[in-house]
Design a protein around this motif. Structure first.
Motif, PDB file in Angstrom:
ATOM      1  N   ARG A   1      59.880  34.449  24.904  1.00  0.00           N
ATOM      2  CA  ARG A   1      59.536  35.455  25.902  1.00  0.00           C
ATOM      3  C   ARG A   1      58.101  35.268  26.373  1.00  0.00           C
ATOM      4  NH1 ARG A   1      63.245  37.312  22.320  1.00  0.00           N
ATOM      5  NH2 ARG A   1      64.801  38.846  23.004  1.00  0.00           N
TER       6      ARG A   1
ATOM      7  N   PHE B   1      60.508  35.737  30.016  1.00  0.00           N
ATOM      8  CA  PHE B   1      61.412  34.852  30.743  1.00  0.00           C
ATOM      9  C   PHE B   1      60.778  34.462  32.072  1.00  0.00           C
ATOM     10  CE2 PHE B   1      63.922  37.353  27.843  1.00  0.00           C
ATOM     11  CZ  PHE B   1      64.726  36.397  27.246  1.00  0.00           C
TER      12      PHE B   1
ATOM     13  N   LEU C   1      65.893  39.123  30.396  1.00  0.00           N
ATOM     14  CA  LEU C   1      66.523  37.840  30.674  1.00  0.00           C
ATOM     15  C   LEU C   1      67.046  37.853  32.106  1.00  0.00           C
ATOM     16  CD1 LEU C   1      68.987  36.023  28.315  1.00  0.00           C
ATOM     17  CD2 LEU C   1      69.634  36.438  30.695  1.00  0.00           C
TER      18      LEU C   1
ATOM     19  N   ASN D   1      69.132  35.530  35.017  1.00  0.00           N
ATOM     20  CA  ASN D   1      69.965  34.337  35.230  1.00  0.00           C
ATOM     21  C   ASN D   1      70.256  34.060  36.695  1.00  0.00           C
ATOM     22  OD1 ASN D   1      71.815  36.429  35.693  1.00  0.00           O
ATOM     23  ND2 ASN D   1      73.521  35.286  34.806  1.00  0.00           N
TER      24      ASN D   1
ATOM     25  N   HIS E   1      57.249  36.249  35.677  1.00  0.00           N
ATOM     26  CA  HIS E   1      57.634  36.293  34.274  1.00  0.00           C
ATOM     27  C   HIS E   1      58.098  37.710  33.965  1.00  0.00           C
ATOM     28  CE1 HIS E   1      53.242  37.198  34.189  1.00  0.00           C
ATOM     29  NE2 HIS E   1      53.595  38.094  33.281  1.00  0.00           N
TER      30      HIS E   1
ATOM     31  N   LEU F   1      65.024  32.694  21.581  1.00  0.00           N
ATOM     32  CA  LEU F   1      64.477  32.947  22.913  1.00  0.00           C
ATOM     33  C   LEU F   1      62.954  33.002  22.897  1.00  0.00           C
ATOM     34  CD1 LEU F   1      66.977  35.740  23.975  1.00  0.00           C
ATOM     35  CD2 LEU F   1      66.891  33.412  24.898  1.00  0.00           C
TER      36      LEU F   1
ATOM     37  N   PRO G   1      67.031  31.473  31.978  1.00  0.00           N
ATOM     38  CA  PRO G   1      67.383  32.521  31.017  1.00  0.00           C
ATOM     39  C   PRO G   1      67.465  32.040  29.570  1.00  0.00           C
ATOM     40  CG  PRO G   1      69.337  31.780  32.155  1.00  0.00           C
ATOM     41  CD  PRO G   1      68.176  31.074  32.811  1.00  0.00           C
ATOM     42  N   GLN G   2      67.430  30.704  29.342  1.00  0.00           N
ATOM     43  CA  GLN G   2      67.475  30.154  27.979  1.00  0.00           C
ATOM     44  C   GLN G   2      68.738  30.611  27.238  1.00  0.00           C
ATOM     45  OE1 GLN G   2      63.637  30.761  25.813  1.00  0.00           O
ATOM     46  NE2 GLN G   2      63.055  31.868  27.658  1.00  0.00           N
TER      47      GLN G   2
END
Length: 392
Positions: free
Chosen positions: A364, A366, A48, A50, A44, A362, A345-346
């Motif tokens: 958090r 991530f 962010l 991706n 985690h 978002l 990454p939402q």
């Protein structure tokens, strides 16, 4: 102009006890139950993420793009065993700010990959010059993961990467890099031995996002720019078949296509003749990430559902995992132990992707997840080493 032969029969089969079939809008609004393989949290992060990369010895690297609200990330980092991040490759590479030189700096990393030689490849989209400009600092990078040494930095001429173009993703074969341009829509092929690069299918509908196919994300919400226009993402996810003969790709909102890699590399073949070799594969919905295994199964990170599906060569589409934790998954990888790694990454929850007055949704921190692939699927696809022997 292209071959509409549907190489896949459209069927949707859940790995659990039921089939899933309904409209994208209804699916996005449905209350989700967990289906398929269980998820294990790998990491985690405050930033962010991706994209992920994994060496043969298990070192985990993450791509941390400088998207709106995340301008101060290190861009690429290694996740250490204690969960902390170590910037990679280190030094000035990770400390870029507007106004600083960009040739030896990570400006806006869009994806990272670690293939079978344990080198790390990255796509740097450079400084944003807008839809009609050429991004300064846009480049393709290859690093030695052992010491952070730069092995290659490839820049492309304006004829190959014109104003408005944005490098998105890449895959390799034994001597070439294949890249998608999501800014204008095209496939770019780079001969890694000679450095010669070509731009292909730039005028073909398969590389373009159709305005009729809106990029739908969570809860049926379209992906929109702050001015209210739909976010146009042209050719985006990309994969090469295990035998190296086919390149699969699609715009963000689908559908999925494939083209022979030999035809892409043939600079004597006209664009019209090349377009005639393109084949329609499957009427996919929006996808942000893909992976492929040694058996040719394509793993699809769906954008309008929190799930990963797998499209098999026999045409079946099965759910690998469906879980509320998986809204907007992105660039996936398969490990040497047949685990599928999934960064989340939402991106559809970003304020910048929610139209005028968009509000940040978002959650958090991530997360990065992994799941064990069922026995009926293949292993990690082999990618030939491009630096001689594997670094490990």
């Amino acid at each position: 102009m292209f071959n509409r032969r549907n190489f896949c029969q459209a069927s949707v089969l859940a790995c659990g006890a039921f089939a899933v079939a309904s409209s994208h809008l209804a699916n996005a609004a449905a209350v989700m139950a967990k289906v398929g393989q269980p998820l294990t949290e790998v990491a985690h992060l405050d930033w962010l993420c991706n994209a992920v990369g994994l060496t043969s010895t298990g070192r985990l690297f993450v791509g941390l793009p400088r998207w709106p609200g995340f301008e101060n990330t290190p861009s690429i980092a290694e996740v250490l065993p204690n969960g902390t991040l170590k910037p990679f490759p280190g030094g000035d590479w990770n400390e870029w700010e507007p106004g600083k030189p960009n040739a030896k700096a990570l400006v806006k990393i869009n994806t990272i990959h670690i293939f079978d030689d344990d080198t790390l490849w990255a796509i740097d989209q450079g400084e944003d010059a807008g839809p009609h400009g050429i991004n300064p600092g846009q480049k393709i990078l290859q690093f030695d993961t052992r010491n952070g040494k730069l092995l290659r930095s490839i820049t492309l001429a304006p004829a190959v990467l014109p104003a408005g173009a944005n490098l998105n993703d890449l895959r390799l074969d034994s001597g070439h890099a294949y890249l998608t341009d999501s800014g204008l829509g095209a496939i770019i092929v780079v001969n890694l031995a000679t450095g010669v690069s070509v731009r292909r299918l730039a005028d073909h509908p398969s590389t373009k996002m159709s305005p009729e196919r809106r990029p739908i994300g969570e809860e049926g919400r379209p992906l929109q720019m702050p001015d209210g226009s739909d976010h146009q993402v042209h050719s985006d996810p990309i994969e090469i078949s295990p035998d190296g003969k086919w390149l699969y790709y699609q715009p963000l909102s689908g559908p999925l296509w494939r083209v022979p890699t030999e035809a892409l590399r043939d600079t004597q073949m006209s664009e019209k003749a090349l377009g005639d070799t393109v084949e329609f594969v499957y009427d996919t919905g929006p996808l942000t990430g893909t992976a492929i295994d040694s058996a040719g199964n394509l793993y699809l990170a769906e954008y309008d559902r929190p799930r990963i599906t797998v499209l098999s060569p026999d045409g079946s589409l099965r759910v690998v995992a469906e879980d509320p934790k998986l809204w907007n998954p992105d660039a996936m990888i398969i490990s040497n132990t047949r685990e599928l790694y999934i960064p989340v990454p939402q991106s559809a929850r970003m304020a910048a992707n929610r139209g005028p007055g968009g509000v940040d949704g978002l959650v958090r921190p991530f997360k990065i997840y992994k799941l064990q692939l069922p026995a009926l699927y293949g292993n990690r696809e082999t990618v030939p080493a491009l630096v001689g022997k594997p670094l490990a």
